[in-house]
Scaffold this motif. Structure first.
Motif, short mmCIF file in Angstrom:
data_model
loop_
_atom_site.label_atom_id
_atom_site.label_comp_id
_atom_site.label_asym_id
_atom_site.label_seq_id
_atom_site.Cartn_x
_atom_site.Cartn_y
_atom_site.Cartn_z
N ARG A 66 -14.35 49.41 -57.89
CA ARG A 66 -13.81 48.86 -56.65
C ARG A 66 -12.37 48.40 -56.81
NH1 ARG A 66 -19.21 45.58 -55.08
NH2 ARG A 66 -20.28 47.31 -54.10
N ASN A 67 -11.98 47.96 -58.00
CA ASN A 67 -10.62 47.47 -58.23
C ASN A 67 -9.64 48.56 -58.64
OD1 ASN A 67 -11.42 44.87 -57.58
ND2 ASN A 67 -11.93 44.38 -59.69
N ASN A 68 -10.12 49.78 -58.84
CA ASN A 68 -9.25 50.88 -59.20
C ASN A 68 -8.71 51.50 -57.91
OD1 ASN A 68 -8.13 53.35 -59.93
ND2 ASN A 68 -9.64 53.72 -61.52
N PRO A 69 -7.38 51.42 -57.70
CA PRO A 69 -6.83 51.90 -56.43
C PRO A 69 -7.05 53.40 -56.20
CG PRO A 69 -5.08 51.18 -57.92
CD PRO A 69 -6.38 50.84 -58.56
N LYS A 70 -7.01 54.19 -57.25
CA LYS A 70 -7.20 55.64 -57.08
C LYS A 70 -8.63 55.94 -56.66
CE LYS A 70 -3.52 57.33 -59.94
NZ LYS A 70 -3.10 58.40 -60.81
N THR A 71 -9.59 55.19 -57.17
CA THR A 71 -10.99 55.40 -56.79
C THR A 71 -11.23 54.85 -55.40
OG1 THR A 71 -11.64 55.22 -59.09
CG2 THR A 71 -13.37 54.99 -57.46
N ARG A 72 -10.65 53.69 -55.12
CA ARG A 72 -10.89 53.02 -53.84
C ARG A 72 -10.45 53.87 -52.65
NH1 ARG A 72 -8.74 48.08 -54.92
NH2 ARG A 72 -6.74 48.73 -54.15
N GLN A 73 -9.40 54.68 -52.82
CA GLN A 73 -8.94 55.50 -51.69
C GLN A 73 -9.93 56.59 -51.31
OE1 GLN A 73 -5.17 57.13 -52.85
NE2 GLN A 73 -6.07 58.72 -54.14
N TYR A 74 -10.85 56.93 -52.24
CA TYR A 74 -11.83 57.97 -51.95
C TYR A 74 -13.23 57.45 -51.64
CZ TYR A 74 -8.30 61.17 -53.66
OH TYR A 74 -7.15 61.87 -53.83
N ILE A 75 -13.45 56.14 -51.70
CA ILE A 75 -14.77 55.60 -51.40
C ILE A 75 -15.13 55.91 -49.95
CG2 ILE A 75 -16.10 53.46 -51.08
CD1 ILE A 75 -14.72 52.34 -53.54
N GLY A 76 -16.28 56.54 -49.75
CA GLY A 76 -16.73 56.90 -48.42
C GLY A 76 -16.10 58.17 -47.87
N ASN A 77 -15.20 58.80 -48.64
CA ASN A 77 -14.54 60.01 -48.18
C ASN A 77 -15.06 61.18 -49.00
OD1 ASN A 77 -12.83 61.95 -47.24
ND2 ASN A 77 -10.96 61.04 -48.05
N TRP A 78 -15.85 62.04 -48.40
CA TRP A 78 -16.45 63.15 -49.13
C TRP A 78 -15.62 64.42 -49.05
CZ3 TRP A 78 -17.51 67.18 -45.89
CH2 TRP A 78 -17.59 66.88 -44.54
N LYS A 79 -14.54 64.44 -48.28
CA LYS A 79 -13.72 65.64 -48.12
C LYS A 79 -13.15 66.15 -49.45
CE LYS A 79 -13.75 66.82 -43.79
NZ LYS A 79 -14.28 68.09 -43.36
N PRO A 80 -12.63 65.30 -50.35
CA PRO A 80 -12.08 65.84 -51.60
C PRO A 80 -13.13 66.54 -52.46
CG PRO A 80 -11.34 63.59 -51.27
CD PRO A 80 -12.36 63.88 -50.21
N LEU A 81 -14.40 66.18 -52.29
CA LEU A 81 -15.45 66.81 -53.08
C LEU A 81 -15.67 68.26 -52.68
CD1 LEU A 81 -18.01 63.89 -53.17
CD2 LEU A 81 -16.42 64.57 -54.96
N GLU A 82 -15.34 68.60 -51.44
CA GLU A 82 -15.50 69.98 -50.99
C GLU A 82 -14.58 70.92 -51.75
OE1 GLU A 82 -14.73 69.86 -46.81
OE2 GLU A 82 -16.85 69.75 -46.35
N LYS A 83 -13.43 70.41 -52.20
CA LYS A 83 -12.44 71.24 -52.85
C LYS A 83 -12.62 71.31 -54.36
CE LYS A 83 -9.15 70.19 -49.24
NZ LYS A 83 -7.94 69.50 -48.88
N THR A 84 -13.68 70.74 -54.87
CA THR A 84 -13.92 70.77 -56.31
C THR A 84 -14.11 72.21 -56.75
OG1 THR A 84 -14.96 68.61 -56.21
CG2 THR A 84 -15.38 69.91 -58.17
N TRP A 85 -13.34 72.61 -57.76
CA TRP A 85 -13.38 73.98 -58.22
C TRP A 85 -14.27 74.08 -59.44
CZ3 TRP A 85 -11.48 76.22 -62.84
CH2 TRP A 85 -11.52 77.61 -62.85
N HIS A 86 -15.21 74.99 -59.38
CA HIS A 86 -16.08 75.26 -60.52
C HIS A 86 -15.81 76.70 -60.94
CE1 HIS A 86 -18.25 71.54 -60.12
NE2 HIS A 86 -18.36 71.76 -58.84
#
Length: 155
Positions: A66-86
């Motif tokens: 919760r205190n990590n700003p980079k993580t906090r910007q994605y909490i509740g936002n699932w859109k970046p997970l769609e672009k995960t490349w495997h």
């Protein structure tokens, strides 16, 4: 034996002796402040290496996230997970010098190697005298195993 019944160590209150480990250490049945009960090695209690049932670690992890700003910007936002490349078995890596995915040159053996990793294991891992044979073996393995995967996905 040191009787630890009734002692408080961190968030744990020792209730009673639980048993003995194979190394000779006594185990203690404890009640944590969070409500959980656990059995803890007496040595870990006496040295302060175990202070809770695991709730302190969970709480600290939660706070760090919760205190990590980079993580906090994605909490509740699932859109970046769609672009995960495997990577797929047919994708060429940046360090590929042969130009063909799954085909490389072994300088120690002076031979070409064809590989294909499928569902957690190598289904092709052979060496060849020339590049053309290695490329053809890789292509045949792809046709065989990757079409199997496509058929399974369609079911």
């Amino acid at each position: 034996m040191i009787d630890m019944s009734g002692h408080r160590i961190g968030r744990l209150v020792v209730i009673k002796r639980a048993g003995k480990l194979s190394n000779g250490n006594i185990t203690w049945f404890c009640q944590c402040d969070c409500g959980n009960q656990c059995v803890v090695d007496g040595h870990l209690l006496r040295t302060g290496r175990t202070l809770s049932c695991g709730c302190i670690r969970k709480q600290r992890s939660r706070e760090l996230i919760r205190n990590n700003p980079k993580t906090r910007q994605y909490i509740g936002n699932w859109k970046p997970l769609e672009k995960t490349w495997h990577p797929r078995a047919t994708d060429r890596r940046k360090n590929n010098s042969s130009g063909i995915t799954g085909v490389s040159y072994d300088q120690k053996q002076h031979r070409w190697i064809a590989r294909l990793y499928f569902k957690g294991r190598y289904v092709l891992n052979k060496t060849f005298d020339n590049k053309a044979n290695a490329v053809e073996a890789r292509r045949q393995a792809e046709l065989r195993f990757l079409t199997l995967q496509e058929k399974n996905e369609q079911l």
